[in-house]
Design a protein around this motif. Sequence first.
Motif, short mmCIF file in Angstrom:
data_model
loop_
_atom_site.label_atom_id
_atom_site.label_comp_id
_atom_site.label_asym_id
_atom_site.label_seq_id
_atom_site.Cartn_x
_atom_site.Cartn_y
_atom_site.Cartn_z
N ILE A 152 -4.09 -3.74 -4.06
CA ILE A 152 -3.78 -5.09 -3.58
C ILE A 152 -3.00 -5.01 -2.27
O ILE A 152 -3.14 -5.85 -1.39
N ALA A 153 -2.18 -3.96 -2.12
CA ALA A 153 -1.33 -3.81 -0.94
C ALA A 153 -2.13 -3.71 0.35
O ALA A 153 -1.56 -3.87 1.44
N HIS A 154 -3.43 -3.49 0.28
CA HIS A 154 -4.22 -3.40 1.51
C HIS A 154 -4.23 -4.72 2.25
O HIS A 154 -4.55 -4.76 3.45
N ARG A 155 -3.91 -5.82 1.56
CA ARG A 155 -3.95 -7.14 2.18
C ARG A 155 -2.77 -7.41 3.11
O ARG A 155 -2.82 -8.32 3.93
N SER A 279 -9.78 -7.78 2.32
CA SER A 279 -9.19 -8.59 3.38
C SER A 279 -10.07 -8.62 4.63
O SER A 279 -10.89 -7.72 4.85
N PRO A 280 -9.91 -9.64 5.48
CA PRO A 280 -10.66 -9.68 6.74
C PRO A 280 -10.44 -8.42 7.58
O PRO A 280 -11.38 -7.94 8.23
N ALA A 281 -9.22 -7.88 7.56
CA ALA A 281 -8.94 -6.69 8.37
C ALA A 281 -9.81 -5.52 7.94
O ALA A 281 -10.20 -4.68 8.76
N SER A 282 -10.15 -5.44 6.65
CA SER A 282 -10.96 -4.32 6.16
C SER A 282 -12.39 -4.39 6.66
O SER A 282 -13.12 -3.40 6.64
N HIS A 283 -12.81 -5.58 7.11
CA HIS A 283 -14.18 -5.78 7.60
C HIS A 283 -14.28 -5.71 9.13
O HIS A 283 -15.34 -6.01 9.69
N ASP A 284 -13.21 -5.31 9.78
CA ASP A 284 -13.20 -5.18 11.24
C ASP A 284 -14.02 -3.95 11.63
O ASP A 284 -13.56 -2.81 11.49
#
Length: 305
Positions: A152-155, A279-284
């Motif tokens: 969860i901390a990846h967010r 998260s959106p950042a993971s899809h960058d």
Amino acid sequence: MSPNWTAESVPSQQGRTVVITGANSGIGWETATVLAARGASVVLAVRDVDKGKQAAARITAASPGAHVTVQRLDLASLASVRAAAEELRADHPTIDLLINNAGVSHIPREITVDGFERQFATNHLGHFALTGLLLEAMLPVRGSRAVTVSAIAHRTPNGIDFDDLRRERSYNAMAVYGQSKLANLMFTHELQRRLSGGDTTIAVAAHPGLARTDLSRNASLSQRALFKALSPLLQSAAMGALPVLRAATDPDVRGGQYYGPGGSRPREARGYPTLAESSPASHDVAGQRRLWAVSEELTGVLFPV
């Protein structure tokens, strides 16, 4: 039949070879226990061989006849990763499942023997290198999977601070942990993109929600107090392992998917495994590609895809 996906939902793993990092306790051990009981040949890839042997003995005691072996692996040392990969390839010409589960969190800043910050090195770089070195043994195997365990901390972070990967300017243990878990997802997405031309191996991710493990054993007193306060929200390690097991074995899983607890109170913290959205950042995509290039440069490992 229960509508929930449980350990009983895991199909037969007879004839499959599984490598699980950090499998002497917690989520890794629970995952290994179920897979061994379903017939898989399971390798516990652990830093402490004695603890690994004890963990293997507990599994075989619960499932007589289970095939469980121990491989020494220190993910914070690239020399250890290379040595382990060489031994694994020699012992197992083909590998069906690689589960990148091991991790460290909430530790004081520390630099590894290779010169990297320890959380990023252990949680991401070590697994990146191990996957790259074992992939040739997985590519010929139809249905093989590389499953990487995030959190969860990846967010929390908005991206990877590529300008300070050694954390020389500032160090916040929880923030650095979050970035390492974000890296796990970015790595999974980029690996899946590179695998998409094939029809055998896929890359998948999972997270255990909030589970009772010893991951916070190195946390500060204040952080341990926080974990204690959150304890009523925590689910068992066995429940936390279910998203990993589903990502690893459910025949309906597709490459690039992400599984986690489906409970809503609090969101993603507890419950039976279901598809999750990272998260959106993971899809960058640009960030994924930059992370891949940096990881290749730092580890010296090039993937055969």
